[in-house]
Design a protein around this motif. Structure first.
Motif, PDB file in Angstrom:
ATOM      1  N   ASP A 120       0.854  -1.179   0.000  1.00  0.00           N
ATOM      2  CA  ASP A 120       0.000   0.000   0.000  1.00  0.00           C
ATOM      3  C   ASP A 120       0.897   1.238   0.000  1.00  0.00           C
ATOM      4  N   PRO A 121       0.754   2.119  -0.978  1.00  0.00           N
ATOM      5  CA  PRO A 121       1.667   3.265  -1.077  1.00  0.00           C
ATOM      6  C   PRO A 121       1.690   4.144   0.170  1.00  0.00           C
ATOM      7  N   ASP A 122       0.533   4.384   0.765  1.00  0.00           N
ATOM      8  CA  ASP A 122       0.501   5.253   1.946  1.00  0.00           C
ATOM      9  C   ASP A 122       1.227   4.605   3.120  1.00  0.00           C
ATOM     10  N   PHE A 123       1.033   3.313   3.320  1.00  0.00           N
ATOM     11  CA  PHE A 123       1.709   2.609   4.410  1.00  0.00           C
ATOM     12  C   PHE A 123       3.215   2.568   4.164  1.00  0.00           C
ATOM     13  N   PHE A 124       3.602   2.401   2.914  1.00  0.00           N
ATOM     14  CA  PHE A 124       5.021   2.419   2.563  1.00  0.00           C
ATOM     15  C   PHE A 124       5.644   3.778   2.913  1.00  0.00           C
ATOM     16  N   ILE A 125       4.975   4.845   2.526  1.00  0.00           N
ATOM     17  CA  ILE A 125       5.495   6.193   2.825  1.00  0.00           C
ATOM     18  C   ILE A 125       5.532   6.430   4.324  1.00  0.00           C
ATOM     19  N   ASP A 126       4.531   5.937   5.054  1.00  0.00           N
ATOM     20  CA  ASP A 126       4.534   6.089   6.509  1.00  0.00           C
ATOM     21  C   ASP A 126       5.760   5.414   7.124  1.00  0.00           C
ATOM     22  N   ASN A 127       6.121   4.239   6.631  1.00  0.00           N
ATOM     23  CA  ASN A 127       7.315   3.553   7.110  1.00  0.00           C
ATOM     24  C   ASN A 127       8.559   4.383   6.852  1.00  0.00           C
ATOM     25  N   MET A 128       8.650   4.959   5.666  1.00  0.00           N
ATOM     26  CA  MET A 128       9.803   5.795   5.349  1.00  0.00           C
ATOM     27  C   MET A 128       9.854   7.037   6.230  1.00  0.00           C
ATOM     28  N   LYS A 129       8.695   7.640   6.479  1.00  0.00           N
ATOM     29  CA  LYS A 129       8.641   8.869   7.271  1.00  0.00           C
ATOM     30  C   LYS A 129       8.991   8.630   8.736  1.00  0.00           C
ATOM     31  N   VAL A 130       8.675   7.449   9.254  1.00  0.00           N
ATOM     32  CA  VAL A 130       8.944   7.167  10.666  1.00  0.00           C
ATOM     33  C   VAL A 130      10.285   6.472  10.861  1.00  0.00           C
ATOM     34  N   ASN A 131      10.632   5.540   9.979  1.00  0.00           N
ATOM     35  CA  ASN A 131      11.823   4.714  10.181  1.00  0.00           C
ATOM     36  C   ASN A 131      13.097   5.284   9.562  1.00  0.00           C
ATOM     37  N   ALA A 132      12.980   5.935   8.404  1.00  0.00           N
ATOM     38  CA  ALA A 132      14.186   6.308   7.652  1.00  0.00           C
ATOM     39  C   ALA A 132      14.585   7.774   7.822  1.00  0.00           C
ATOM     40  N   LEU A 133      13.609   8.672   7.763  1.00  0.00           N
ATOM     41  CA  LEU A 133      13.926  10.105   7.681  1.00  0.00           C
ATOM     42  C   LEU A 133      14.288  10.775   9.015  1.00  0.00           C
ATOM     43  N   PRO A 134      13.619  10.447  10.127  1.00  0.00           N
ATOM     44  CA  PRO A 134      13.834  11.227  11.350  1.00  0.00           C
ATOM     45  C   PRO A 134      15.274  11.311  11.834  1.00  0.00           C
ATOM     46  N   SER A 135      16.030  10.222  11.747  1.00  0.00           N
ATOM     47  CA  SER A 135      17.404  10.263  12.272  1.00  0.00           C
ATOM     48  C   SER A 135      18.264  11.275  11.521  1.00  0.00           C
ATOM     49  N   LEU A 136      17.989  11.475  10.236  1.00  0.00           N
ATOM     50  CA  LEU A 136      18.728  12.492   9.487  1.00  0.00           C
ATOM     51  C   LEU A 136      18.297  13.897   9.891  1.00  0.00           C
ATOM     52  N   LEU A 137      16.990  14.104  10.074  1.00  0.00           N
ATOM     53  CA  LEU A 137      16.510  15.426  10.478  1.00  0.00           C
ATOM     54  C   LEU A 137      16.996  15.784  11.882  1.00  0.00           C
ATOM     55  N   ILE A 138      16.995  14.810  12.772  1.00  0.00           N
ATOM     56  CA  ILE A 138      17.494  15.052  14.125  1.00  0.00           C
ATOM     57  C   ILE A 138      18.978  15.400  14.076  1.00  0.00           C
ATOM     58  N   ALA A 139      19.736  14.648  13.268  1.00  0.00           N
ATOM     59  CA  ALA A 139      21.173  14.930  13.121  1.00  0.00           C
ATOM     60  C   ALA A 139      21.408  16.336  12.599  1.00  0.00           C
ATOM     61  N   LYS A 140      20.585  16.753  11.662  1.00  0.00           N
ATOM     62  CA  LYS A 140      20.711  18.083  11.059  1.00  0.00           C
ATOM     63  C   LYS A 140      20.640  19.176  12.116  1.00  0.00           C
ATOM     64  N   HIS A 141      19.753  19.007  13.099  1.00  0.00           N
ATOM     65  CA  HIS A 141      19.517  20.070  14.068  1.00  0.00           C
ATOM     66  C   HIS A 141      20.277  19.874  15.389  1.00  0.00           C
ATOM     67  N   ILE A 142      20.679  18.652  15.708  1.00  0.00           N
ATOM     68  CA  ILE A 142      21.378  18.411  16.973  1.00  0.00           C
ATOM     69  C   ILE A 142      22.883  18.612  16.840  1.00  0.00           C
ATOM     70  N   LYS A 143      23.382  18.703  15.631  1.00  0.00           N
ATOM     71  CA  LYS A 143      24.832  18.777  15.418  1.00  0.00           C
ATOM     72  C   LYS A 143      25.499  19.878  16.246  1.00  0.00           C
TER      73      LYS A 143
END
Length: 271
Positions: A120-143
């Motif tokens: 399901d495309p929406d469920f796939f995107i939800d997985n990417m938004k929760v599992n893959a992207l946050p650690s990069l965004l957190i790194a961007k701002h916590i550096k």
């Protein structure tokens, strides 16, 4: 673990994150924990809980009565991540450890796929938004708060900053023998690639930081509950045991370990 650690724990309200929080509360070497929640601040019996809205002048570098600061954070929203980290900077001048324990495997309407027809495309995107992207965004701002450790006089050569994300063995492409679980596998593989890439960048621009990806094993939490039937008892960890395992490995990481994918016992996992 060296004393006086200041830790950012993303996802401190359930499962592995809650167990990590409880263990670090008991550890005198951890000075302060910034723990995040998504929608509602949990009601807990923990001692030394602090409201994040308390004025920074009441706490920064002086008040040791409070060990936990709860912060709202939606890991799928960069403004929410940025706001939470701005609040942290009002309390402390640097961060020593960052642990991201947030993950998505299933929700109320979707289970991991057994076949591609279930994708399901929406469920796939939800997985990417929760599992893959946050650690990069957190790194961007916590550096900046990781960089500030050197200005604070922390001996980083012998006591590196740690930036770690909880991943999963099913995110290993070479370990994939069973197939299925498209959204989860692909999002965890993307997470692993992101953290590997971050480790290379920070080796050049942010010295004495270890970026690692950790596999906690199968843990008895709501996330894994529907998939525990065939897991041997000795391989199903209670959250407290999992937290002990992860904290032991974290305390042993060095700068040379940056870019590693390791399991709960500290053994490398193939990408």
């Amino acid at each position: 673990m060296k004393p006086n650690k200041k830790v950012l724990l993303i996802g401190g309200t359930s499962g592995i994150g809650k167990a990590l929080l409880e263990r670090m509360l008991e550890d005198h070497k951890v000075e302060q924990i910034f723990a995040t929640y998504h929608r509602r601040q949990p009601i807990t019996n923990y001692p030394d809980i602090k409201d994040p809205n308390t004025k920074s002048t009441d706490t920064k570098n002086t008040d040791t009565r409070y060990k936990v600061v709860w912060l709202a954070m939606d890991v799928t929203s960069e403004p929410s991540i940025e706001q939470a980290i701005e609040q942290i900077s009002e309390h402390v001048d640097h961060i020593d450890w960052v642990i991201n324990a947030v993950g998505l495997l299933h929700n109320g309407s979707h289970q991991p796929e057994k076949a591609v027809r279930q994708l399901d495309p929406d469920f796939f995107i939800d997985n990417m938004k929760v599992n893959a992207l946050p650690s990069l965004l957190i790194a961007k701002h916590i550096k900046p708060l990781l960089q500030a450790r050197l200005k604070a006089g922390v001996p980083s050569e012998t006591d590196p900053a740690i930036y770690v994300t909880i991943s999963a063995r099913v995110g290993s492409i070479s370990d994939n023998k069973l197939g299925g679980w498209y959204s989860y596998r692909m999002s965890k593989a993307a997470l692993n690639m992101g953290m590997k890439t971050l480790s290379i960048e920070w080796q050049r621009s942010l010295k004495n930081v270890c970026v690692a990806v950790m596999q906690p094993g199968t843990v008895d939490t709501p996330l894994s509950k529907p998939f525990q039937t065939n897991v041997p008892d000795e391989k199903l960890f209670q959250p407290q045991q999992c937290a002990d395992n992860l904290l032991t490995v974290l305390s042993q990481l060095t700068v040379e370990d940056t870019g590693y994918f390791v399991d709960w016992a500290g053994k490398p996992i193939d990408w």
